[in-house]
Design a protein around this motif. Structure first.
Motif, PDB file in Angstrom:
ATOM      1  N   UNK A  40      -3.128  15.833   7.047  1.00 52.29           N
ATOM      2  CA  UNK A  40      -2.871  14.400   7.237  1.00 52.29           C
ATOM      3  C   UNK A  40      -3.605  13.879   8.475  1.00 52.29           C
ATOM      4  N   UNK A  41      -3.526  14.657   9.545  1.00 53.35           N
ATOM      5  CA  UNK A  41      -4.181  14.223  10.783  1.00 53.35           C
ATOM      6  C   UNK A  41      -5.698  14.301  10.665  1.00 53.35           C
ATOM      7  N   UNK A  42      -6.190  15.244   9.855  1.00 50.12           N
ATOM      8  CA  UNK A  42      -7.637  15.289   9.593  1.00 50.12           C
ATOM      9  C   UNK A  42      -8.114  13.977   8.985  1.00 50.12           C
ATOM     10  N   UNK A  43      -7.383  13.508   8.007  1.00 50.00           N
ATOM     11  CA  UNK A  43      -7.758  12.262   7.326  1.00 50.00           C
ATOM     12  C   UNK A  43      -7.663  11.059   8.275  1.00 50.00           C
ATOM     13  N   UNK A  44      -6.638  11.067   9.120  1.00 44.17           N
ATOM     14  CA  UNK A  44      -6.496   9.966  10.074  1.00 44.17           C
ATOM     15  C   UNK A  44      -7.667   9.933  11.060  1.00 44.17           C
ATOM     16  N   UNK A  45      -8.120  11.108  11.478  1.00 44.40           N
ATOM     17  CA  UNK A  45      -9.264  11.168  12.391  1.00 44.40           C
ATOM     18  C   UNK A  45     -10.535  10.704  11.689  1.00 44.40           C
ATOM     19  N   UNK A  46     -10.722  11.115  10.446  1.00 40.54           N
ATOM     20  CA  UNK A  46     -11.883  10.665   9.678  1.00 40.54           C
ATOM     21  C   UNK A  46     -11.887   9.162   9.506  1.00 40.54           C
ATOM     22  N   UNK A  47     -10.715   8.578   9.329  1.00 46.29           N
ATOM     23  CA  UNK A  47     -10.588   7.124   9.143  1.00 46.29           C
ATOM     24  C   UNK A  47     -10.493   6.367  10.471  1.00 46.29           C
ATOM     25  N   UNK A  48     -10.645   7.089  11.585  1.00 39.21           N
ATOM     26  CA  UNK A  48     -10.626   6.512  12.930  1.00 39.21           C
ATOM     27  C   UNK A  48      -9.270   5.900  13.297  1.00 39.21           C
ATOM     28  N   UNK A  49      -8.216   6.411  12.673  1.00 37.23           N
ATOM     29  CA  UNK A  49      -6.867   5.965  13.004  1.00 37.23           C
ATOM     30  C   UNK A  49      -6.275   6.815  14.128  1.00 37.23           C
ATOM     31  N   UNK A  50      -6.740   8.050  14.226  1.00 36.96           N
ATOM     32  CA  UNK A  50      -6.298   8.980  15.271  1.00 36.96           C
ATOM     33  C   UNK A  50      -7.549   9.489  15.992  1.00 36.96           C
ATOM     34  N   UNK A  51      -7.401   9.720  17.305  1.00 34.32           N
ATOM     35  CA  UNK A  51      -8.567  10.117  18.101  1.00 34.32           C
ATOM     36  C   UNK A  51      -8.798  11.624  18.122  1.00 34.32           C
ATOM     37  N   UNK A  59      -9.971  18.853  16.833  1.00 32.22           N
ATOM     38  CA  UNK A  59     -10.621  18.008  15.832  1.00 32.22           C
ATOM     39  C   UNK A  59     -10.802  16.588  16.396  1.00 32.22           C
ATOM     40  N   UNK A  60     -11.981  16.032  16.172  1.00 29.74           N
ATOM     41  CA  UNK A  60     -12.293  14.694  16.706  1.00 29.74           C
ATOM     42  C   UNK A  60     -13.325  14.016  15.808  1.00 29.74           C
ATOM     43  N   UNK A  61     -13.622  12.774  16.112  1.00 24.86           N
ATOM     44  CA  UNK A  61     -14.606  11.998  15.347  1.00 24.86           C
ATOM     45  C   UNK A  61     -15.676  11.492  16.308  1.00 24.86           C
ATOM     46  N   UNK A  62     -16.884  12.042  16.223  1.00 29.81           N
ATOM     47  CA  UNK A  62     -17.950  11.686  17.163  1.00 29.81           C
ATOM     48  C   UNK A  62     -18.454  10.257  16.993  1.00 29.81           C
ATOM     49  N   UNK A  63     -18.083   9.605  15.893  1.00 35.93           N
ATOM     50  CA  UNK A  63     -18.522   8.221  15.669  1.00 35.93           C
ATOM     51  C   UNK A  63     -17.577   7.208  16.307  1.00 35.93           C
ATOM     52  N   UNK A  64     -16.506   7.694  16.904  1.00 35.94           N
ATOM     53  CA  UNK A  64     -15.566   6.813  17.590  1.00 35.94           C
ATOM     54  C   UNK A  64     -15.612   7.123  19.083  1.00 35.94           C
TER      55      UNK A  64
END
Length: 386
Positions: A88-99, A124-129
């Motif tokens: 769930x948190x993976x998806x939130x990070x992909x959608x930029x909802x979680x950092x 886990x993080x999102x480099x585009x955010x």
């Protein structure tokens, strides 16, 4: 001398009776310099505001975090996840909802350096955010420093970074302001110089003047003085735009001390602009005299853009500026180049009065030489007759 004054008055009267030329002389340079600087200020402000907007509350979670890491996680604003649903948190990070999400293994243990069995922490993080990337960098740094170590560095309250941000901004201003100021003066004087001689030549009016009792040299000097007077007016306008813009630019660029110059420094800036403009005008007049018509004169004139741009831009380049500094006083014996260099020196508050005096003397001498060359060219029938 009377003929020179008569010709100069006639030219100036023509200039000052034309509202378009008046607007061009007194308003255009100010708008050009001030407008460009304000545009830069707006861009700097918007960038700073956008960066501030990016500082939104951090949303980051940890799973199975050991108690000994609680202080570090709290400092990073990473809180325990409400559940252990990693997907769930993976998806939130992909959608930029979680950092960010930190997952500690169930059997996490600290080990000495060189141990074969090391526990791995998944981050886990999102480099585009931006927030996500920034938090990831902070987290990896903090946890790296928590690993076993044999020494520490920079852990006191001292300011170890001796980087002078104000010096950097002053250098940036030094690369922008001279270019804008001289470009503004050039734009005003280019057409007027071209029409003053090449225009009269094209219309046949110059030949009419040459058969009068007025000496050719007096005619050349009179026309030159009128354009030099225009250069002074344009320089004043550009200088006012520069003087007003400098404090605003420093504020927009978030300089800690801001820009504050003394009366002497503003005087040096003004004289550098005026005397540098004299040389530009002398060169424009030579082009106008050599040209057969206005079109040819305005075609030759853009060569001077490179004369303005090269010293402005190269003196702002770190590798090139070091070579320039090695030239020492030689920089101030090169017309136009010296004015740009002096403007940069004063803006950076690294000037020398003797260098300024050399600059002014060299530019005035170069301008006088240019007017002399124009007078000599007027004595050549092939040139004045096109």
């Amino acid at each position: 001398m009377r003929d020179i004054i008569t010709i100069a008055k006639k030219e100036l009267k023509a200039f000052f009776s034309d509202k378009a030329i008046l607007l061009q002389m007194f308003v255009l340079p100010f708008i050009f310099v001030f407008g460009y600087c304000m545009l830069m200020s707006s861009i700097s402000n918007s960038q700073r505001e956008s960066s501030e907007d990016l500082e939104k509350p951090v949303v980051a979670y940890s799973i199975n975090a050991p108690e000994e890491f609680s202080d570090a996680l709290n400092e990073l604003k990473i809180i325990p996840a409400p559940d252990n649903d990693i997907e769930k948190y993976h998806n939130q990070i992909k959608n930029k909802e979680t950092d960010l999400l930190m997952v500690f293994p169930d059997s996490f243990k600290m080990a000495e350096p060189g141990a074969a069995d090391l526990s791995n922490i998944d981050i886990y993080y999102n480099s585009q955010k931006n927030n996500s990337m920034e938090l990831y960098s902070k987290t990896t740094f903090v946890f790296t420093t928590m690993q076993p170590r044999i020494f520490t560095f920079n852990e006191s309250d001292n300011n170890y970074d001796l980087f002078d941000s104000d010096a950097m901004f002053r250098k940036l201003l030094g690369g922008i302001i001279p270019l804008m100021v001289f470009m503004a003066v050039y734009l005003v004087c280019m057409n007027l110089a071209a029409n003053s001689i090449a225009g009269d030549k094209e219309k046949g009016f110059l030949n009419t003047l040459l058969i009068t009792p007025i000496k050719r040299g007096s005619l050349a000097i009179g026309k030159s003085l009128s354009i030099l007077a225009v250069a002074i007016a344009a320089s004043c306008s550009a200088f006012i735009g520069m003087a007003i813009s400098l404090p605003r630019l420093s504020k927009a660029m978030a300089m800690s001390e801001g820009v504050s110059y003394s009366v002497l420094e503003y005087l040096l800036l003004f004289c550098a602009v005026v005397t540098g403009s004299f040389v530009l005008v002398a060169l424009l007049l030579i082009f106008s005299t050599i040209a057969k018509d206005v079109k040819q004169a305005t075609t030759l004139s853009p060569i001077l853009i490179f004369v303005i741009m090269v010293p402005s831009l190269l003196n702002s380049t770190e590798s090139f500026s070091e070579s320039v500094e090695k030239l020492g006083n030689t920089n101030y014996f090169i017309p136009v180049w010296n004015s740009v260099k002096l403007l940069q020196d004063v803006i950076r508050v690294e000037y020398n009065i003797s260098d300024a005096l050399i600059t002014f003397a060299v530019n005035i001498a170069a301008a006088a030489l240019g007017v002399f060359v124009v007078g000599r060219l007027f004595n050549k029938e092939k040139i004045v007759n096109g």
